[in-house]
Design a protein around this motif. Sequence first.
Motif, short mmCIF file in Angstrom:
data_model
loop_
_atom_site.label_atom_id
_atom_site.label_comp_id
_atom_site.label_asym_id
_atom_site.label_seq_id
_atom_site.Cartn_x
_atom_site.Cartn_y
_atom_site.Cartn_z
N GLY A 1 -1.39 9.14 0.64
CA GLY A 1 -0.91 7.78 0.80
C GLY A 1 -1.53 7.03 1.97
N GLY A 2 -1.99 7.76 2.99
CA GLY A 2 -2.50 7.08 4.17
C GLY A 2 -4.00 7.08 4.33
N ILE A 3 -4.70 7.95 3.57
CA ILE A 3 -6.16 8.04 3.71
C ILE A 3 -6.87 7.80 2.38
N LEU A 4 -6.60 8.64 1.40
CA LEU A 4 -7.32 8.53 0.13
C LEU A 4 -6.91 7.30 -0.67
N PHE A 5 -5.63 6.96 -0.63
CA PHE A 5 -5.13 5.79 -1.38
C PHE A 5 -4.41 4.84 -0.42
N SER A 6 -5.06 4.51 0.66
CA SER A 6 -4.43 3.62 1.64
C SER A 6 -4.23 2.23 1.06
N ASN A 7 -3.22 1.53 1.56
CA ASN A 7 -2.97 0.15 1.12
C ASN A 7 -3.19 -0.79 2.29
N THR A 8 -2.99 -2.08 2.07
CA THR A 8 -3.30 -3.08 3.08
C THR A 8 -2.17 -3.29 4.09
N SER A 9 -1.06 -2.57 3.92
CA SER A 9 0.06 -2.76 4.85
C SER A 9 -0.27 -2.24 6.24
N GLY A 10 -1.08 -1.17 6.31
CA GLY A 10 -1.43 -0.58 7.59
C GLY A 10 -0.47 0.47 8.09
N ASN A 11 0.76 0.50 7.56
CA ASN A 11 1.73 1.47 8.07
C ASN A 11 2.69 2.01 7.01
N LEU A 12 2.41 1.76 5.75
CA LEU A 12 3.29 2.22 4.68
C LEU A 12 2.54 3.14 3.72
N ILE A 13 3.23 4.18 3.25
CA ILE A 13 2.66 5.05 2.22
C ILE A 13 3.66 5.15 1.08
N SER A 14 3.14 5.37 -0.10
CA SER A 14 3.98 5.46 -1.29
C SER A 14 4.48 6.87 -1.51
N LEU A 15 5.77 6.99 -1.78
CA LEU A 15 6.36 8.30 -2.07
C LEU A 15 6.09 8.74 -3.50
N LEU B 1 -12.25 -2.99 -3.61
CA LEU B 1 -13.44 -3.79 -3.29
C LEU B 1 -13.48 -5.05 -4.15
N CYS B 2 -13.08 -4.92 -5.41
CA CYS B 2 -13.04 -6.09 -6.30
C CYS B 2 -12.03 -7.11 -5.77
N ARG B 3 -10.87 -6.61 -5.35
CA ARG B 3 -9.84 -7.50 -4.81
C ARG B 3 -10.33 -8.18 -3.54
N THR B 4 -11.04 -7.43 -2.69
CA THR B 4 -11.50 -7.97 -1.42
C THR B 4 -12.54 -9.08 -1.61
N SER B 5 -13.25 -9.05 -2.74
CA SER B 5 -14.28 -10.06 -2.99
C SER B 5 -13.71 -11.41 -3.39
N ILE B 6 -12.40 -11.47 -3.63
CA ILE B 6 -11.77 -12.72 -4.04
C ILE B 6 -11.62 -13.64 -2.84
N ASP B 7 -11.77 -14.92 -3.05
CA ASP B 7 -11.63 -15.90 -1.98
C ASP B 7 -10.28 -15.77 -1.28
N ASN B 8 -10.28 -15.98 0.03
CA ASN B 8 -9.09 -16.00 0.87
C ASN B 8 -8.48 -14.62 1.13
N VAL B 9 -9.09 -13.55 0.62
CA VAL B 9 -8.61 -12.21 0.93
C VAL B 9 -9.34 -11.71 2.17
N ILE B 10 -8.59 -11.26 3.17
CA ILE B 10 -9.20 -10.90 4.45
C ILE B 10 -9.01 -9.43 4.79
N ASP B 11 -8.38 -8.66 3.92
CA ASP B 11 -8.15 -7.25 4.23
C ASP B 11 -8.76 -6.37 3.15
N ILE B 12 -8.83 -5.09 3.44
CA ILE B 12 -9.41 -4.13 2.50
C ILE B 12 -8.65 -2.82 2.63
N CYS B 13 -8.62 -2.06 1.56
CA CYS B 13 -7.94 -0.77 1.60
C CYS B 13 -8.75 0.22 0.75
#
Length: 208
Positions: free
Chosen positions: A89-103, A132-144
């Motif tokens: 949840g924190g490395i291989l499938f990290s999300n853009t929250s920065g501090n949350l992992i999925s159970l 990466l596809c999501r990050t390429s969208i306009d106004n998106v400033i984060d990546i996971c």
Amino acid sequence: MQVLFGLRIDDDVVYMQDAARRIRPWRTLLETLTGCAIAPANMDGASRVRIHTITGYLRDQLQVDPIGDATPVERVEKISRLYMLVILGGILFSNTSGNLISLQYLVFLDPIHDVGKYSWGSAVLAYLYRALCRTSIDNVIDICGFIPLLQVWCWERILHVQPSAHLPHDGDVLLPYARRLTHEIDRDTESHHVLIPIRDQLDCMTKD
């Protein structure tokens, strides 16, 4: 994925939608499989938990009762599941929250001996592509996603930014290929600390 990081690309598919339909509630499953009880205040929704809650619990458990040869198998498996949950949840499938992992990844950790039968490499690659596809969208400033894969890919193809590889050891032949470049990463070579020189190198590159 398999050559660079040792993540297998065959066998069972990692299918999160199927996992979400099978198990409820997630806090109960976490406590059952790992012994870690989570307060509702440390949850975000029904299935996401603050990662420091898990890592803090792990630290406290291992300080009080470190794993040793006499440790019961059940306790070893519970601690191992928590480590795997953090890695998934924190490395291989990290999300853009920065501090949350999925159970929801807990579903793939029971029984623990089945963890290795899943095609983790395929799932990690697909997840990164989607990020990466999501990050390429306009106004998106984060990546996971698993950014180390993107970084090693870059090092292999843009030699100007590649860190110096360490001298090979006898046991390196058994390690994933990416270990050759990440074995001795430190403050002088880690990308976060040399961002400006790397940008300069990229700006100076030509088509040749």
